[in-house]
Design a protein around this motif. Structure first.
Motif, mmCIF file in Angstrom:
data_model
loop_
_atom_site.group_PDB
_atom_site.id
_atom_site.type_symbol
_atom_site.label_atom_id
_atom_site.label_comp_id
_atom_site.label_asym_id
_atom_site.label_seq_id
_atom_site.Cartn_x
_atom_site.Cartn_y
_atom_site.Cartn_z
ATOM 1 N N UNK A 1 0.826 -1.259 -0.023
ATOM 2 C CA UNK A 1 -0.098 -0.045 0.105
ATOM 3 C C UNK A 1 1.018 1.415 0.021
ATOM 4 N N UNK A 2 2.002 1.087 0.513
ATOM 5 C CA UNK A 2 2.986 2.419 0.480
ATOM 6 C C UNK A 2 3.768 2.330 -0.819
ATOM 7 N N UNK A 3 4.154 3.406 -1.357
ATOM 8 C CA UNK A 3 5.178 3.899 -2.313
ATOM 9 C C UNK A 3 6.444 3.242 -2.101
ATOM 10 N N UNK A 4 6.972 2.645 -3.103
ATOM 11 C CA UNK A 4 8.550 2.259 -3.087
ATOM 12 C C UNK A 4 9.143 2.681 -4.263
ATOM 13 N N UNK A 5 10.525 3.350 -3.880
ATOM 14 C CA UNK A 5 11.359 4.126 -4.694
ATOM 15 C C UNK A 5 12.589 3.173 -4.587
ATOM 16 N N UNK A 6 12.948 2.862 -6.033
ATOM 17 C CA UNK A 6 14.175 2.074 -6.212
ATOM 18 C C UNK A 6 15.366 2.879 -6.649
ATOM 19 N N UNK A 7 16.183 3.196 -6.070
ATOM 20 C CA UNK A 7 17.493 4.002 -6.462
ATOM 21 C C UNK A 7 18.903 3.146 -6.484
ATOM 22 N N UNK A 8 19.573 3.500 -7.141
ATOM 23 C CA UNK A 8 20.984 2.860 -7.270
ATOM 24 C C UNK A 8 21.710 3.251 -6.467
ATOM 25 N N UNK A 9 22.909 2.526 -5.886
ATOM 26 C CA UNK A 9 23.624 2.889 -4.835
ATOM 27 C C UNK A 9 24.247 4.287 -4.657
ATOM 28 N N UNK A 10 24.295 4.878 -5.863
ATOM 29 C CA UNK A 10 24.964 6.237 -5.915
ATOM 30 C C UNK A 10 24.069 7.289 -5.814
#
Length: 146
Positions: free
Chosen positions: A135-144
């Motif tokens: 139900x919550x938003x998920x942000x995917x980011x690179x290690x940098x």
């Protein structure tokens, strides 16, 4: 029957068989053409018999080479089909292991790779289901951080 495990040995034996087959054929042709009277033939009949022996020796050698090549090609085609399936993400079908030589070792290794990938690869549909159920938003980011 002689069980040979190495491809090098199989090809050496095939080459030796081809050479022996052709050598015996050419020796028979030579003897027929050189000494036709020793088996009671005239020169015309000896020529025809020599031609038949030559055709038989050449045909047998060609068949032997073709059957060996076809057997090897079939195993390579199966391995190629399996690696294409694996590269497309299909880890369900095992790699058929039909040989006991170095190519069979490669087939076993590719099947072990398939099993390992199947155990460690996250399925895209599974990941989509997990993300859609949250139900919550998920942000995917690179290690940098980008």
């Amino acid at each position: 029957m002689l069980a040979v495990r190495s491809l090098k040995t199989k090809f050496a034996l095939s080459g030796a068989s081809l050479a022996l087959l052709l050598g015996v054929g050419f020796l028979a042709i030579f003897l027929l053409l050189r000494y036709p009277q020793s088996i009671g033939l005239g020169s015309g009949a000896a020529t025809w018999l020599a031609a038949l022996v030559g055709i038989g020796a050449f045909g047998s050698a060609t068949w032997l080479a073709f059957s060996q090549g076809r057997h090897l090609t079939h195993a390579l085609e199966q391995l190629n089909d399996s690696t294409n399936r694996i590269s497309n993400g299909d880890f369900t079908r095992p790699v058929p292991i039909v040989r006991t030589d170095e190519l069979g070792d490669l087939q076993r290794t590719v099947d072990q790779m398939r099993q390992s990938l199947a155990d460690t690869t996250v399925n895209k549909n599974y990941l989509d289901n997990v993300l859609n159920s949250m139900s919550d938003a998920v942000f995917v980011a690179r290690p940098d951080g980008s």
